[in-house]
Design a protein around this motif. Sequence first.
Motif, PDB file in Angstrom:
ATOM      1  N   LYS A   4      12.307 -23.998  38.604  1.00  0.00           N
ATOM      2  CA  LYS A   4      12.380 -23.706  40.038  1.00  0.00           C
ATOM      3  C   LYS A   4      13.677 -22.959  40.303  1.00  0.00           C
ATOM      4  CE  LYS A   4       9.651 -27.645  41.604  1.00  0.00           C
ATOM      5  NZ  LYS A   4       9.629 -28.868  42.456  1.00  0.00           N
ATOM      6  N   ALA A   5      13.598 -21.950  41.169  1.00  0.00           N
ATOM      7  CA  ALA A   5      14.781 -21.120  41.417  1.00  0.00           C
ATOM      8  C   ALA A   5      14.932 -20.791  42.888  1.00  0.00           C
ATOM      9  CB  ALA A   5      14.701 -19.835  40.598  1.00  0.00           C
ATOM     10  N   ALA A   6      16.179 -20.582  43.277  1.00  0.00           N
ATOM     11  CA  ALA A   6      16.508 -20.091  44.612  1.00  0.00           C
ATOM     12  C   ALA A   6      17.023 -18.664  44.453  1.00  0.00           C
ATOM     13  CB  ALA A   6      17.568 -20.965  45.271  1.00  0.00           C
ATOM     14  N   ILE A   7      16.617 -17.799  45.345  1.00  0.00           N
ATOM     15  CA  ILE A   7      17.102 -16.410  45.356  1.00  0.00           C
ATOM     16  C   ILE A   7      18.211 -16.307  46.393  1.00  0.00           C
ATOM     17  CG2 ILE A   7      16.499 -14.111  46.199  1.00  0.00           C
ATOM     18  CD1 ILE A   7      13.884 -14.327  44.695  1.00  0.00           C
ATOM     19  N   TYR A   8      19.315 -15.654  45.995  1.00  0.00           N
ATOM     20  CA  TYR A   8      20.419 -15.432  46.935  1.00  0.00           C
ATOM     21  C   TYR A   8      20.772 -13.948  46.943  1.00  0.00           C
ATOM     22  CZ  TYR A   8      25.037 -15.431  49.100  1.00  0.00           C
ATOM     23  OH  TYR A   8      26.105 -15.163  49.917  1.00  0.00           O
ATOM     24  N   ALA A   9      20.732 -13.350  48.132  1.00  0.00           N
ATOM     25  CA  ALA A   9      21.066 -11.931  48.290  1.00  0.00           C
ATOM     26  C   ALA A   9      22.124 -11.792  49.378  1.00  0.00           C
ATOM     27  CB  ALA A   9      19.822 -11.126  48.657  1.00  0.00           C
ATOM     28  N   ARG A  10      23.051 -10.858  49.200  1.00  0.00           N
ATOM     29  CA  ARG A  10      24.100 -10.640  50.188  1.00  0.00           C
ATOM     30  C   ARG A  10      24.458  -9.170  50.305  1.00  0.00           C
ATOM     31  NH1 ARG A  10      29.215  -9.457  50.113  1.00  0.00           N
ATOM     32  NH2 ARG A  10      29.363  -9.659  47.840  1.00  0.00           N
ATOM     33  N   VAL A  11      24.695  -8.736  51.539  1.00  0.00           N
ATOM     34  CA  VAL A  11      25.254  -7.413  51.794  1.00  0.00           C
ATOM     35  C   VAL A  11      26.528  -7.598  52.609  1.00  0.00           C
ATOM     36  CG1 VAL A  11      23.087  -6.134  51.646  1.00  0.00           C
ATOM     37  CG2 VAL A  11      23.774  -7.129  53.833  1.00  0.00           C
ATOM     38  N   SER A  12      27.396  -6.587  52.602  1.00  0.00           N
ATOM     39  CA  SER A  12      28.707  -6.735  53.231  1.00  0.00           C
ATOM     40  C   SER A  12      28.726  -6.411  54.719  1.00  0.00           C
ATOM     41  CB  SER A  12      29.729  -5.842  52.512  1.00  0.00           C
ATOM     42  OG  SER A  12      29.819  -6.193  51.146  1.00  0.00           O
ATOM     43  N   THR A  13      27.907  -5.449  55.145  1.00  0.00           N
ATOM     44  CA  THR A  13      27.942  -5.006  56.540  1.00  0.00           C
ATOM     45  C   THR A  13      26.556  -5.000  57.165  1.00  0.00           C
ATOM     46  OG1 THR A  13      27.718  -2.683  55.868  1.00  0.00           O
ATOM     47  CG2 THR A  13      29.956  -3.551  56.089  1.00  0.00           C
ATOM     48  N   SER A  14      26.538  -5.006  58.491  1.00  0.00           N
ATOM     49  CA  SER A  14      25.278  -5.105  59.229  1.00  0.00           C
ATOM     50  C   SER A  14      24.406  -3.858  59.093  1.00  0.00           C
ATOM     51  CB  SER A  14      25.563  -5.362  60.719  1.00  0.00           C
ATOM     52  OG  SER A  14      26.373  -4.338  61.259  1.00  0.00           O
ATOM     53  N   CYS A  18      19.313  -6.463  52.861  1.00  0.00           N
ATOM     54  CA  CYS A  18      19.109  -7.266  51.650  1.00  0.00           C
ATOM     55  C   CYS A  18      17.744  -7.016  51.018  1.00  0.00           C
ATOM     56  CB  CYS A  18      19.214  -8.760  51.991  1.00  0.00           C
ATOM     57  SG  CYS A  18      20.888  -9.325  52.374  1.00  0.00           S
ATOM     58  N   GLU A  19      16.904  -6.214  51.667  1.00  0.00           N
ATOM     59  CA  GLU A  19      15.515  -6.096  51.240  1.00  0.00           C
ATOM     60  C   GLU A  19      15.362  -5.607  49.803  1.00  0.00           C
ATOM     61  OE1 GLU A  19      13.148  -7.496  52.997  1.00  0.00           O
ATOM     62  OE2 GLU A  19      14.840  -8.030  54.282  1.00  0.00           O
ATOM     63  N   ARG A  20      16.172  -4.638  49.396  1.00  0.00           N
ATOM     64  CA  ARG A  20      16.059  -4.130  48.033  1.00  0.00           C
ATOM     65  C   ARG A  20      16.396  -5.240  47.029  1.00  0.00           C
ATOM     66  NH1 ARG A  20      19.412  -2.622  44.244  1.00  0.00           N
ATOM     67  NH2 ARG A  20      21.214  -2.686  45.637  1.00  0.00           N
ATOM     68  N   GLN A  21      17.489  -5.973  47.294  1.00  0.00           N
ATOM     69  CA  GLN A  21      17.861  -7.074  46.404  1.00  0.00           C
ATOM     70  C   GLN A  21      16.743  -8.110  46.325  1.00  0.00           C
ATOM     71  OE1 GLN A  21      21.834  -8.843  46.905  1.00  0.00           O
ATOM     72  NE2 GLN A  21      22.427  -7.049  48.112  1.00  0.00           N
ATOM     73  N   GLU A  27      10.722  -9.632  41.741  1.00  0.00           N
ATOM     74  CA  GLU A  27      10.086  -9.060  40.541  1.00  0.00           C
ATOM     75  C   GLU A  27      10.706  -9.660  39.284  1.00  0.00           C
ATOM     76  OE1 GLU A  27      10.751  -4.921  41.059  1.00  0.00           O
ATOM     77  OE2 GLU A  27       9.182  -4.676  42.584  1.00  0.00           O
ATOM     78  N   PHE A  28      12.035  -9.829  39.306  1.00  0.00           N
ATOM     79  CA  PHE A  28      12.736 -10.419  38.170  1.00  0.00           C
ATOM     80  C   PHE A  28      12.278 -11.856  37.937  1.00  0.00           C
ATOM     81  CE2 PHE A  28      16.470 -12.995  36.825  1.00  0.00           C
ATOM     82  CZ  PHE A  28      16.589 -12.516  35.535  1.00  0.00           C
TER      83      PHE A  28
END
Length: 201
Positions: A4-14, A18-21, A27-28
Motif C-alpha cells: 500500500k502506498a501514498a502519493i505525495y506531490a508538491r509544487v512551489s508556487t500557485s 501538481c497534475e503532471r507529478q 503510472e509509476f
Amino acid sequence: MGQKAAIYARVSTSDQSCERQLRELAEFAERGGYEVTSIFKETASGTKSNRAERSKVLELTQARKVDAVLVTELSRWGRSTQDLLDTLNKLSGWKVSIVAMSGMTFELDTPHGRMMATMLTGIAQFERDLISERVKSGLAAACARGKKLGRQPEQRPKSDKLAPDVLAAVEEGRSYRWIARYLCISKNTVLSIVKRHRENA
C-alpha cells in the motif's frame, strides 16, 4: 496488489500544477505494483517548515496505514538534507519507505539504506559548515567595515539586514539564545525574524 502506498506531490508556487507529478506517480505505482490508497498534493515552498499535507502523510505512515510514500524526486519531500534524513529515520522506525520515481527506495534498515544515511549525514554536516562559514564571514566583513551589530542607543534594530544571518544560523541548528548572543541582538528580535520568515514562506 502489492504494497500500500501514498502519493505525495508538491509544487512551489500557485501558478504551477501538481497534475503532471500525480499522473506520472500513478503510472509509476501501477508499474511497480503498488496499491495507492491516498493521494496528497500541496503548494508550498521547498524550505517551508509548515507543510500541512506532508504532515498528514507522516501521520498516515506513523499509523502504519501505508508501506511506502511515492514521490517524483526527493526534493519534493525534504526541506533540506537534514530534514530528509530526519524524516527517513522516522519512517524507518515505522517500517515505511520513501520511493523516488527513479526507482530508488530509501529504507534505512537495509545495507543500501544505511549507506545512504551515512552519505546524507555527511552532506547535512557539510551544508551546516557552509552556513556557519557564511555567517561568520559576513559578520567579520561587517565588523571590518566598522558596522555595529545589534541594537544601538535610540536606534531600532536592523532586523531586516540581520535576517539572513539569523535564518542561516537557525538552519544550522543554533538555539535562539546563541543567535541573539552571537549577533548582539535580543532573543525577541530573533523570534520576530523567524516568525516573519515562516509567515511569508
